[in-house]
Design an enzyme around this catalytic site. Structure first.
Site, PDB file in Angstrom:
ATOM      1  N   SER A   1      16.005   4.486  -5.583  1.00  0.00           N
ATOM      2  CA  SER A   1      16.675   3.821  -6.715  1.00  0.00           C
ATOM      3  C   SER A   1      16.210   4.395  -8.051  1.00  0.00           C
ATOM      4  O   SER A   1      16.968   4.428  -9.018  1.00  0.00           O
ATOM      5  CB  SER A   1      16.420   2.315  -6.663  1.00  0.00           C
ATOM      6  OG  SER A   1      15.058   2.029  -6.916  1.00  0.00           O
ATOM      7  N   ASN A   2      14.982   4.883  -8.118  1.00  0.00           N
ATOM      8  CA  ASN A   2      14.497   5.486  -9.370  1.00  0.00           C
ATOM      9  C   ASN A   2      15.090   6.877  -9.565  1.00  0.00           C
ATOM     10  O   ASN A   2      15.420   7.258 -10.690  1.00  0.00           O
ATOM     11  CB  ASN A   2      12.974   5.520  -9.364  1.00  0.00           C
ATOM     12  CG  ASN A   2      12.404   4.121  -9.524  1.00  0.00           C
ATOM     13  OD1 ASN A   2      12.439   3.554 -10.600  1.00  0.00           O
ATOM     14  ND2 ASN A   2      11.930   3.557  -8.436  1.00  0.00           N
TER      15      ASN A   2
ATOM     16  N   MET B   1       5.464   8.418  -1.336  1.00  0.00           N
ATOM     17  CA  MET B   1       4.393   7.598  -0.763  1.00  0.00           C
ATOM     18  C   MET B   1       3.314   8.416  -0.055  1.00  0.00           C
ATOM     19  O   MET B   1       2.690   7.951   0.887  1.00  0.00           O
ATOM     20  CB  MET B   1       4.988   6.577   0.207  1.00  0.00           C
ATOM     21  CG  MET B   1       6.047   5.698  -0.421  1.00  0.00           C
ATOM     22  SD  MET B   1       5.454   4.856  -1.907  1.00  0.00           S
ATOM     23  CE  MET B   1       4.633   3.480  -1.172  1.00  0.00           C
TER      24      MET B   1
ATOM     25  N   ILE C   1      -0.258  10.898  -0.675  1.00  0.00           N
ATOM     26  CA  ILE C   1      -1.249  11.435  -1.610  1.00  0.00           C
ATOM     27  C   ILE C   1      -1.134  12.957  -1.610  1.00  0.00           C
ATOM     28  O   ILE C   1      -1.054  13.566  -0.541  1.00  0.00           O
ATOM     29  CB  ILE C   1      -2.671  11.001  -1.190  1.00  0.00           C
ATOM     30  CG1 ILE C   1      -2.802   9.476  -1.316  1.00  0.00           C
ATOM     31  CG2 ILE C   1      -3.735  11.707  -2.027  1.00  0.00           C
ATOM     32  CD1 ILE C   1      -4.054   8.901  -0.681  1.00  0.00           C
ATOM     33  N   LEU C   2      -1.098  13.552  -2.787  1.00  0.00           N
ATOM     34  CA  LEU C   2      -0.967  15.003  -2.894  1.00  0.00           C
ATOM     35  C   LEU C   2      -2.304  15.606  -3.306  1.00  0.00           C
ATOM     36  O   LEU C   2      -3.007  15.084  -4.174  1.00  0.00           O
ATOM     37  CB  LEU C   2       0.108  15.356  -3.927  1.00  0.00           C
ATOM     38  CG  LEU C   2       1.537  14.989  -3.518  1.00  0.00           C
ATOM     39  CD1 LEU C   2       2.470  15.095  -4.709  1.00  0.00           C
ATOM     40  CD2 LEU C   2       2.029  15.871  -2.372  1.00  0.00           C
TER      41      LEU C   2
ATOM     42  N   HIS D   1       4.539   4.374 -11.151  1.00  0.00           N
ATOM     43  CA  HIS D   1       3.775   3.408 -10.351  1.00  0.00           C
ATOM     44  C   HIS D   1       4.065   2.001 -10.863  1.00  0.00           C
ATOM     45  O   HIS D   1       4.008   1.768 -12.079  1.00  0.00           O
ATOM     46  CB  HIS D   1       2.270   3.715 -10.448  1.00  0.00           C
ATOM     47  CG  HIS D   1       1.434   2.833  -9.595  1.00  0.00           C
ATOM     48  ND1 HIS D   1       1.500   2.862  -8.207  1.00  0.00           N
ATOM     49  CD2 HIS D   1       0.527   1.892  -9.904  1.00  0.00           C
ATOM     50  CE1 HIS D   1       0.663   1.955  -7.716  1.00  0.00           C
ATOM     51  NE2 HIS D   1       0.060   1.362  -8.723  1.00  0.00           N
TER      52      HIS D   1
ATOM     53  N   ASP E   1      -2.850   7.138  -8.970  1.00  0.00           N
ATOM     54  CA  ASP E   1      -2.247   6.262  -9.983  1.00  0.00           C
ATOM     55  C   ASP E   1      -3.160   6.072 -11.195  1.00  0.00           C
ATOM     56  O   ASP E   1      -3.231   4.993 -11.778  1.00  0.00           O
ATOM     57  CB  ASP E   1      -1.892   4.897  -9.365  1.00  0.00           C
ATOM     58  CG  ASP E   1      -0.954   5.039  -8.180  1.00  0.00           C
ATOM     59  OD1 ASP E   1      -1.151   4.323  -7.177  1.00  0.00           O
ATOM     60  OD2 ASP E   1      -0.048   5.913  -8.241  1.00  0.00           O
TER      61      ASP E   1
ATOM     62  N   GLU F   1      11.392  -0.443 -13.993  1.00  0.00           N
ATOM     63  CA  GLU F   1      11.005   0.910 -13.573  1.00  0.00           C
ATOM     64  C   GLU F   1      12.114   1.916 -13.847  1.00  0.00           C
ATOM     65  O   GLU F   1      11.870   3.020 -14.327  1.00  0.00           O
ATOM     66  CB  GLU F   1      10.692   0.938 -12.080  1.00  0.00           C
ATOM     67  CG  GLU F   1       9.373   0.336 -11.687  1.00  0.00           C
ATOM     68  CD  GLU F   1       9.095   0.624 -10.229  1.00  0.00           C
ATOM     69  OE1 GLU F   1       9.793   0.041  -9.378  1.00  0.00           O
ATOM     70  OE2 GLU F   1       8.212   1.431  -9.953  1.00  0.00           O
TER      71      GLU F   1
HETATM   72  C1  GRF Z   1       9.214   1.621  -6.500  1.00  0.00           C
HETATM   73  O1  GRF Z   1       8.571   0.406  -6.889  1.00  0.00           O
HETATM   74  C2  GRF Z   1       8.298   2.789  -6.757  1.00  0.00           C
HETATM   75  O2  GRF Z   1       7.541   2.660  -7.953  1.00  0.00           O
HETATM   76  C3  GRF Z   1       7.410   2.717  -5.561  1.00  0.00           C
HETATM   77  O3  GRF Z   1       8.343   2.586  -4.505  1.00  0.00           O
HETATM   78  C4  GRF Z   1       9.370   1.668  -4.979  1.00  0.00           C
HETATM   79  C5  GRF Z   1      10.742   2.119  -4.497  1.00  0.00           C
HETATM   80  O4  GRF Z   1      11.141   3.189  -5.282  1.00  0.00           O
HETATM   81  N1  GRF Z   1       6.562   3.858  -5.411  1.00  0.00           N
HETATM   82  P1  GRF Z   1      12.577   3.913  -4.982  1.00  0.00           P
HETATM   83  O5  GRF Z   1      13.636   2.846  -4.923  1.00  0.00           O
HETATM   84  O6  GRF Z   1      12.433   4.628  -3.641  1.00  0.00           O
HETATM   85  O7  GRF Z   1      12.772   4.848  -6.135  1.00  0.00           O
END
Ligand code: GRF
Length: 202
Positions: A14-15, A90, A92-93, A107, A148, A177
């Site tokens: 969604s972001n 999701m 860690i890099l 975040h 973060d 966000e």
């Molecule tokens: C969001 O809250 C993001 O900050 C977190 O995962 C959630 C879902 O993000 N890391 P998205 O819809 O996959 O962009």
């Protein structure tokens, strides 16, 4: 010349969608060159395809973290991005990836609070325990392997509302966000003329 982005997602996207929509609306002078996910079923990949961006899956396949990160970096570098955006990413890099790019992360918590997974759930529990009255979200640089905790680019607070359900609160936070990520990238685009992306003189 639009700023070239590669966006890393692990889920819904969604972001990512907020960035794509802002670009279509002419609010952001960026090009999302590619969307990469570590999850083959991530809906963010479908969002990329619908927007005409490359949608690529890079699964771990049993690699250790440094090996995976080098493989991920080689895929990302094909697109020669000005900026890599971690949007709902999701994993860690390590520096095997981070050293090759300017990277920002979104975040869903305020600086110095609730790093790591389930930041939203942990903040909501802290509010229910009368420990906090607000939380928020931030976009920050990812210069190293800290979780973060990188230098903050933009942040927004989200106050809690008495009687509001966890679901209603989470929807409000996610909307924040989406607006925050667009605002942070817009700022980097504005600042990118004449300096490198992390603000040092070009
Ligand atoms: C969001 O809250 C993001 O900050 C977190 O995962 C959630 C879902 O993000 N890391 P998205 O819809 O996959 O962009």
């Amino acid at each position: 010349m639009s700023m070239r982005l590669v966006v890393l997602v692990s889920g819904n996207g969604s972001n990512l969608q907020a960035l794509l929509d802002a670009t279509t609306a002419g609010e952001l002078d960026i090009e999302v060159a590619a969307v990469i996910s570590n999850e083959p079923e991530a809906y963010g990949l479908e969002r990329a395809r619908r927007a005409g961006a490359e949608a690529i899956v890079v699964t771990r396949d049993g690699d250790d973290r440094p090996t995976y990160d080098r493989r991920l970096a080689s895929v990302v570098s094909r697109f020669n991005p000005d900026l890599v955006v971690l949007a709902g990413w999701m994993r860690i890099l390590t520096t095997n990836f981070l050293d090759g790019f300017d990277v920002i992360n979104l975040h869903p918590a305020l600086p110095g609070t609730f790093p790591g997974v389930d930041a939203i759930g942990r903040a909501f529990a802290a509010w229910e325990a009368d420990e906090i009255t607000q939380t928020g979200a931030m976009v920050h640089w990812v210069p190293d392997e800290g979780i973060d905790v990188g230098p903050v680019i933009e942040q927004r607070t989200v106050p809690f509302v008495a009687g509001e359900s966890r679901q209603a609160f989470e929807e409000r936070l996610h909307q924040t966000e989406h607006e925050l990520l667009v605002a942070a990238v817009a700022r980097l685009v504005r600042e990118s003329t004449g300096t490198t992306l992390n603000g040092t003189p070009a």
